[in-house]
Structure formats: structure tokens, C-alpha cells
Design a protein around this motif. Structure first.
Motif, short mmCIF file in Angstrom:
data_model
loop_
_atom_site.label_atom_id
_atom_site.label_comp_id
_atom_site.label_asym_id
_atom_site.label_seq_id
_atom_site.Cartn_x
_atom_site.Cartn_y
_atom_site.Cartn_z
N MET A 1 0.70 -1.26 -0.11
CA MET A 1 -0.02 0.12 0.04
C MET A 1 0.86 1.28 0.02
O MET A 1 1.78 1.37 0.74
CB MET A 1 -0.80 0.04 1.06
CG MET A 1 -2.03 0.84 1.40
SD MET A 1 -2.97 0.96 2.84
CE MET A 1 -3.99 -0.59 2.43
N GLU A 2 0.66 2.16 -0.94
CA GLU A 2 1.65 3.53 -1.07
C GLU A 2 1.05 4.38 -0.06
O GLU A 2 -0.21 4.41 0.78
CB GLU A 2 1.38 3.77 -2.38
CG GLU A 2 0.09 4.60 -2.80
CD GLU A 2 0.21 5.10 -4.23
OE1 GLU A 2 0.04 6.31 -4.24
OE2 GLU A 2 0.33 4.22 -4.88
N GLY A 3 1.85 5.48 0.24
CA GLY A 3 1.47 6.54 1.20
C GLY A 3 0.03 7.47 1.01
O GLY A 3 -0.63 7.59 2.09
N PHE A 4 -0.48 7.41 -0.12
CA PHE A 4 -1.62 7.92 -0.35
C PHE A 4 -2.68 7.39 0.32
O PHE A 4 -3.74 7.54 1.01
CB PHE A 4 -2.13 8.26 -1.93
CG PHE A 4 -3.05 8.89 -2.08
CD1 PHE A 4 -3.35 10.32 -2.03
CD2 PHE A 4 -4.16 8.26 -2.76
CE1 PHE A 4 -4.36 11.12 -2.27
CE2 PHE A 4 -5.41 8.76 -2.92
CZ PHE A 4 -5.35 10.32 -2.96
N ASP A 5 -2.85 5.82 -0.23
CA ASP A 5 -3.78 4.76 0.36
C ASP A 5 -3.52 4.57 2.02
O ASP A 5 -4.81 4.61 2.56
CB ASP A 5 -3.46 3.28 -0.30
CG ASP A 5 -3.44 3.48 -1.76
OD1 ASP A 5 -4.14 4.28 -2.34
OD2 ASP A 5 -3.09 2.61 -2.40
N ARG A 6 -2.36 4.78 2.62
CA ARG A 6 -2.44 4.87 3.96
C ARG A 6 -2.96 5.92 4.43
O ARG A 6 -3.81 5.92 5.57
CB ARG A 6 -0.88 4.70 4.47
CG ARG A 6 -0.48 3.32 4.36
CD ARG A 6 0.96 3.18 4.96
NE ARG A 6 1.75 1.97 4.45
CZ ARG A 6 2.78 2.21 3.53
NH1 ARG A 6 3.28 3.53 3.31
NH2 ARG A 6 3.52 1.16 3.01
N GLN A 7 -2.81 7.17 3.83
CA GLN A 7 -3.42 8.36 4.42
C GLN A 7 -4.85 8.28 4.33
O GLN A 7 -5.64 8.67 5.23
CB GLN A 7 -3.05 9.62 3.55
CG GLN A 7 -1.45 9.94 4.06
CD GLN A 7 -1.02 11.33 3.51
OE1 GLN A 7 -1.47 11.43 2.33
NE2 GLN A 7 -0.18 11.89 3.96
N LEU A 8 -5.36 7.83 3.06
CA LEU A 8 -6.95 7.39 3.10
C LEU A 8 -7.54 6.77 4.13
O LEU A 8 -8.51 7.03 4.91
CB LEU A 8 -7.28 6.95 1.98
CG LEU A 8 -7.22 7.94 0.46
CD1 LEU A 8 -7.52 7.18 -0.71
CD2 LEU A 8 -8.01 9.12 0.65
N VAL A 9 -6.78 5.62 4.33
CA VAL A 9 -7.32 4.70 5.64
C VAL A 9 -7.28 5.36 6.94
O VAL A 9 -8.23 5.19 7.59
CB VAL A 9 -6.25 3.31 5.46
CG1 VAL A 9 -6.63 2.53 6.82
CG2 VAL A 9 -6.41 2.70 4.18
N ALA A 10 -6.30 6.06 7.01
CA ALA A 10 -6.17 6.73 8.36
C ALA A 10 -7.14 8.00 8.48
O ALA A 10 -7.59 7.98 9.68
CB ALA A 10 -4.68 7.48 8.46
N LEU A 11 -7.43 8.53 7.54
CA LEU A 11 -8.79 9.60 7.69
C LEU A 11 -10.02 8.99 7.61
O LEU A 11 -10.98 9.77 7.79
CB LEU A 11 -8.10 10.73 6.53
CG LEU A 11 -7.10 11.53 6.48
CD1 LEU A 11 -6.86 12.32 5.39
CD2 LEU A 11 -7.20 12.30 7.81
N ALA A 12 -10.29 7.72 7.12
CA ALA A 12 -11.45 7.24 6.99
C ALA A 12 -12.56 7.29 8.27
O ALA A 12 -13.67 7.78 8.15
CB ALA A 12 -11.42 5.82 6.71
N PRO A 13 -12.00 6.99 9.40
CA PRO A 13 -12.74 7.48 10.77
C PRO A 13 -13.35 8.82 10.66
O PRO A 13 -14.44 9.14 11.14
CB PRO A 13 -12.00 7.03 11.93
CG PRO A 13 -10.84 6.01 11.26
CD PRO A 13 -10.79 6.76 10.01
N ARG A 14 -12.32 9.72 10.32
CA ARG A 14 -12.80 11.14 10.59
C ARG A 14 -13.92 11.47 9.59
O ARG A 14 -14.93 12.21 9.65
CB ARG A 14 -11.52 12.27 10.34
CG ARG A 14 -10.77 12.13 11.53
CD ARG A 14 -9.80 13.33 11.52
NE ARG A 14 -10.13 14.59 11.70
CZ ARG A 14 -9.80 15.56 11.49
NH1 ARG A 14 -8.32 15.51 11.48
NH2 ARG A 14 -10.19 16.71 11.81
#
Length: 185
Positions: A1-14
Motif C-alpha cells: 500500500m502506498e502513502g496516499f492509500d495509507r493516508q486515506l485509510v487513516a482519515l476514514a474514521p474522521r
């Protein structure tokens, strides 16, 4: 998983928390988050083009970009809907107030706000965006954000206190007739 995908996963709860506040329904909120994330993945190149100049760098810029997409998807769906229904389901947001009745009253009062005021209230109050950031997300001037937020706070105060709306606020034409005033063209 690349950085953009990780950021999306991290922001999903918000994103989910914000969507639950906008829609008031868990299923609609999940659909809205899924549509937002799907669109973000499809158009990730647009974020990369804007990352340095307009949206800022890092997770803050990505969050603003995602909230803008979510807001636009919600507005488009709202315009297409023939009938808007509200439910009494509560968002999965931890409450600072220990009393569940107060939380229910807040959720009901929030659901009674007009869509534009509710969006501003959630962006500034829940997501802690500045007025300028909220204006970018909603594509309105900063003054509009400030006035909508002021009206939303006043409406929430009145709903929570059980104070009836002023006659002039509820129906200005009826209030004018009641005071003996008539509209002259």
C-alpha cells in the motif's frame, strides 16, 4: 500500500464521523464515505497536482480535499433526492456529556438545522476547521461561513432551550401583517 492509500485509510474514521453528522443515518453515511474514498482513489492525480499550491501538503490538505468531495457528493445527492427523511439514529461520536438524553437532544436539534447551517456547524465545531478552511470546503465566502455558523448556533440554542422561534424569524410576512404592516410594491 502506498502513502496516499495509507493516508486515506487513516482519515476514514474522521470522514465517517463527519458523514454520520451530515446524514444522521449510518447506512447513508457509509455510502457517502465509500463514494468519497472511491472518487479520491480514482482522481488521486488531482490531489497531487493541487497539493503544493492550493490544498497544502500532507494529511491536512488531503482531509480538506476529501471533505470538499464529500460535501459536493452530499449536495448532489440532496438535490437529486425527491424526499429527504431523517432518523433518530445517533452518530458514533464519543460524547463529553455523560447524560444520554442530552446527546439525543443535541442530535435531534442538529438534524433540524437547514443543510447549509448543519454543514458549517459540523465542519467548524466537529472537524475543528478554521473559517477559511470551511469556506474552501463549501466553496462559499468566509463571511457566509461566519453568518451561517452564527445562525446555526442561535438556532441550536433555541432548540435546546425549547424557546419557540420568533414570529419574524419563522414567517416575516405573517409577522408584518400581524403588526399592521403591508408590503407595497
Amino acid at each position: 500500500m502506498e502513502g496516499f492509500d495509507r493516508q486515506l485509510v487513516a482519515l476514514a474514521p474522521r470522514l465517517r464521523r463527519h458523514a454520520r453528522g451530515l446524514t444522521g443515518d449510518a447506512a447513508s453515511a457509509d455510502d457517502l464515505v465509500q463514494d468519497t474514498l472511491e472518487r479520491a482513489l480514482r482522481y488521486r492525480w488531482r490531489f497531487r497536482l493541487r497539493a503544493g499550491a492550493w490544498w497544502g501538503d500532507g494529511a491536512d490538505g488531503l482531509l480538506s480535499w476529501l471533505l470538499t468531495m464529500m460535501h459536493r457528493l452530499r449536495v448532489n445527492a440532496y438535490r437529486r433526492a425527491d424526499l429527504v427523511t431523517y432518523t433518530d439514529t445517533l452518530p458514533d461520536v464519543p460524547s463529553a456529556a455523560p447524560e444520554p438524553g442530552l446527546r439525543l437532544d443535541l442530535a435531534r436539534a442538529l438534524a433540524r438545522l437547514p443543510e447549509a447551517q448543519r454543514a458549517v456547524m459540523l465542519l467548524v465545531g466537529l472537524e475543528q476547521l478554521s473559517y477559511a478552511e470551511a469556506a474552501l470546503v463549501l466553496a462559499v465566502p468566509v463571511g457566509t461561513v461566519m453568518s451561517r455558523l452564527s445562525r446555526a448556533r442561535e438556532q441550536m440554542r433555541m432548540l435546546m432551550e425549547g424557546t419557540p422561534a420568533k414570529a419574524a424569524d419563522a414567517n416575516p410576512q405573517a409577522a408584518g401583517r400581524a403588526a399592521g404592516l403591508q408590503r407595497v410594491k
